[in-house]
Design an enzyme around this catalytic site. Structure first.
Site, PDB file in Angstrom:
ATOM      1  N   LYS A 156       4.368   1.892  -6.603  1.00 24.72           N
ATOM      2  CA  LYS A 156       5.307   1.398  -5.590  1.00 24.72           C
ATOM      3  C   LYS A 156       6.209   2.486  -5.001  1.00 24.72           C
ATOM      4  O   LYS A 156       6.677   2.370  -3.867  1.00 24.72           O
ATOM      5  CB  LYS A 156       6.170   0.284  -6.183  1.00 24.72           C
ATOM      6  CG  LYS A 156       5.419  -1.004  -6.472  1.00 24.72           C
ATOM      7  CD  LYS A 156       4.926  -1.668  -5.194  1.00 24.72           C
ATOM      8  CE  LYS A 156       4.316  -3.038  -5.447  1.00 24.72           C
ATOM      9  NZ  LYS A 156       3.850  -3.686  -4.211  1.00 24.72           N
ATOM     10  N   GLU A 183      12.452  -6.964  -0.974  1.00 26.62           N
ATOM     11  CA  GLU A 183      12.091  -8.066  -1.858  1.00 26.62           C
ATOM     12  C   GLU A 183      11.345  -7.495  -3.052  1.00 26.62           C
ATOM     13  O   GLU A 183      10.849  -6.380  -3.002  1.00 26.62           O
ATOM     14  CB  GLU A 183      11.202  -9.070  -1.123  1.00 26.62           C
ATOM     15  CG  GLU A 183       9.705  -8.787  -1.205  1.00 26.62           C
ATOM     16  CD  GLU A 183       9.238  -7.500  -0.518  1.00 26.62           C
ATOM     17  OE1 GLU A 183       8.231  -6.923  -0.978  1.00 26.62           O
ATOM     18  OE2 GLU A 183       9.871  -7.069   0.460  1.00 26.62           O
ATOM     19  N   SER A 210      -2.443   0.829 -11.722  1.00 29.35           N
ATOM     20  CA  SER A 210      -1.373   0.747 -10.721  1.00 29.35           C
ATOM     21  C   SER A 210       0.020   0.805 -11.309  1.00 29.35           C
ATOM     22  O   SER A 210       0.972   1.190 -10.627  1.00 29.35           O
ATOM     23  CB  SER A 210      -1.525  -0.546  -9.911  1.00 29.35           C
ATOM     24  OG  SER A 210      -1.494  -1.680 -10.762  1.00 29.35           O
TER      25      SER A 210
END
Length: 434
Positions: free
Chosen positions: A109, A131, A402
């Site tokens: 991210k 968010e 991830s």
């Protein structure tokens, strides 16, 4: 509502351009994409589109050099491509892991969050909002905002706050305000809606850092371009380590930032199969009466519709109402998916597959005790797929790790105790059995 979805033949052909060029000019991926937003947001969308083209695509003022430098120095890129020796032996296939779990913050991210917060500074914005579902995007945005000295507010569903307390604490440690969202089921869909409302009221000084390849143009292409560093590195590393490209690339899919980041530089390599692994939850059946889809498999089971500013594949009932989704992993618990992934599935370039909660938990434990890597529950879905379908894959597989599983340990303890999970440790010491 303002919409830019009147398609001409020329526009459709533009949307069919290969690889990372697709969607940049018009935000279209075949019939998906667009800008389904209130009029109040159109000035902000137009301003962001202009900034994306100037700074990201045309590298005005050396933006991309600064972004790459900060990714290296603050983020720790490049992340390694590691051969998974025991999994390779188990499956009689060369398995390589792209270690995004080793990026600063513990997940992919940061690539997008750092890019967007930096872009906001170049645009002269004074405030960041975002968010988050599993908390990894919120954590990454909070870190990037602290790093670049920007005040930040994170919207998070109340249910996800209870499931992801360590990440909530990390956001607050970085100086961000965390606002609980109590509407609906209190998960990612509601958090996005609430953040959109904030942005509509504060567009002049605020930038909304969307965490996935969803939303109105230019978000799907911009997030993809920031995340494409994953596949850029993985492609080069695979050639360097093995002398060629992988036969298969596997990534878990929620909204799709991880998936498209992992696929972007492989899309034009037609001999490389791309597998998007969605959350199959408890079943792929839909309970229309209860308004619940007990899964988050939009690519696998969704239908065309509009959500959060774009046309894409969604979990809907027969009347077109958005269903509440479910996954054991907060980060995959979303009723839609990015428009580019929907397009690539329609074009049969991406293979959508669903892995249920049980198989994901088994994947969580398997990677932990065979390779010493504790994955996020999102990531664990990819390893559930690898276990079930390795015989269908080629001789050299890249799986994107991830994120790391620190955030999911409480959930993994609870869920494992309730199920008969292969490879799980003895749970008695965690549940009062000692």
């Amino acid at each position: 509502m303002s919409e830019t979805d009147t398609r001409t033949t020329e526009e459709t052909e533009t949307a069919r351009r290969p690889g990372r060029e697709r969607g940049r000019d018009d935000g279209k991926f075949g019939r998906y994409g667009g800008q389904y937003v209130p009029e109040a947001l159109m000035p902000a969308i137009e301003e962001l589109t202009d900034a994306y083209e100037r700074y990201v695509l045309n590298n005005e003022d050396g933006f991309m050099e600064e972004f790459r430098e900060r990714l290296a120095d603050f983020g720790g890129r490049p992340t390694p491509l590691q051969r998974a020796d025991r999994l390779s032996e188990r499956y009689d296939t060369e398995v390589y892991l792209k270690r995004e779990d080793l990026l600063h913050g513990g997940a992919h991210k940061l690539n997008n969050a750092l890019g967007q917060v930096l872009l906001a500074k170049y645009m002269g914005k004074e405030r960041i909002i975002a968010e988050t579902g599993a908390g990894q995007h919120g954590t990454a945005t909070a870190m990037a905002a602290a790093h670049l000295d920007m005040p930040c507010t994170i919207y998070m569903g109340e249910r996800d706050i209870n499931r992801q307390r360590p990440n909530v604490f990390r956001m607050k440690l970085n100086g961000s305000e965390v606002k609980p969202v109590t509407t609906g089921r209190g998960t990612l869909k509601e958090a996005i809606s609430e953040t959109m409302r904030d942005w509509a009221e504060t567009v002049e000084d605020t930038h909304y850092v969307i965490g996935s390849i969803v939303g109105p143009h230019p978000f799907p292409v911009m997030v993809r371009d920031f995340q494409a560093v994953i596949s850029e590195e993985a492609r080069e590393q695979a050639i360097e380590k093995t002398g060629g490209l992988p036969t298969d690339v596997v990534a878990c899919a929620g909204g799709g930032s991880n998936t498209m980041g992992t696929f972007a530089h492989f899309v034009d390599d037609e001999d490389v199969a791309l597998h998007a692994v969605e959350a199959g939850g408890s079943t792929l059946e839909v309970d229309e009466e209860a308004g619940v889809a007990p899964n988050s498999a939009s690519l696998f089971a969704g239908e065309e519709g509009v959500l959060h500013g774009a046309r894409t594949k969604l979990l809907q009932d027969s009347d077109g109402q958005i269903m509440e989704s479910h996954s054991v992993s907060s980060g995959l618990d979303y009723a839609g998916v990015g428009p580019e992934l929907a397009y690539l599935v329609d074009e049969e370039r991406v293979d959508p597959v669903a892995v249920d909660d049980d198989a994901a938990l088994e994947g969580f434990h398997r990677l932990s005790n065979t390779e010493g890597i504790i994955p996020a529950l999102e990531t664990a879905h990819a390893f559930g797929y690898l276990e079930a379908h390795h015989e269908d894959l080629g001789e050299r597989v890249v799986v994107n790790v991830s994120g790391r599983g620190d955030k999911d340990l409480d959930a993994a303890i609870e869920e494992t105790d309730q199920r008969d999970v292969a490879n799980a440790p003895d749970m008695s010491m965690f549940t009062g059995g000692m």
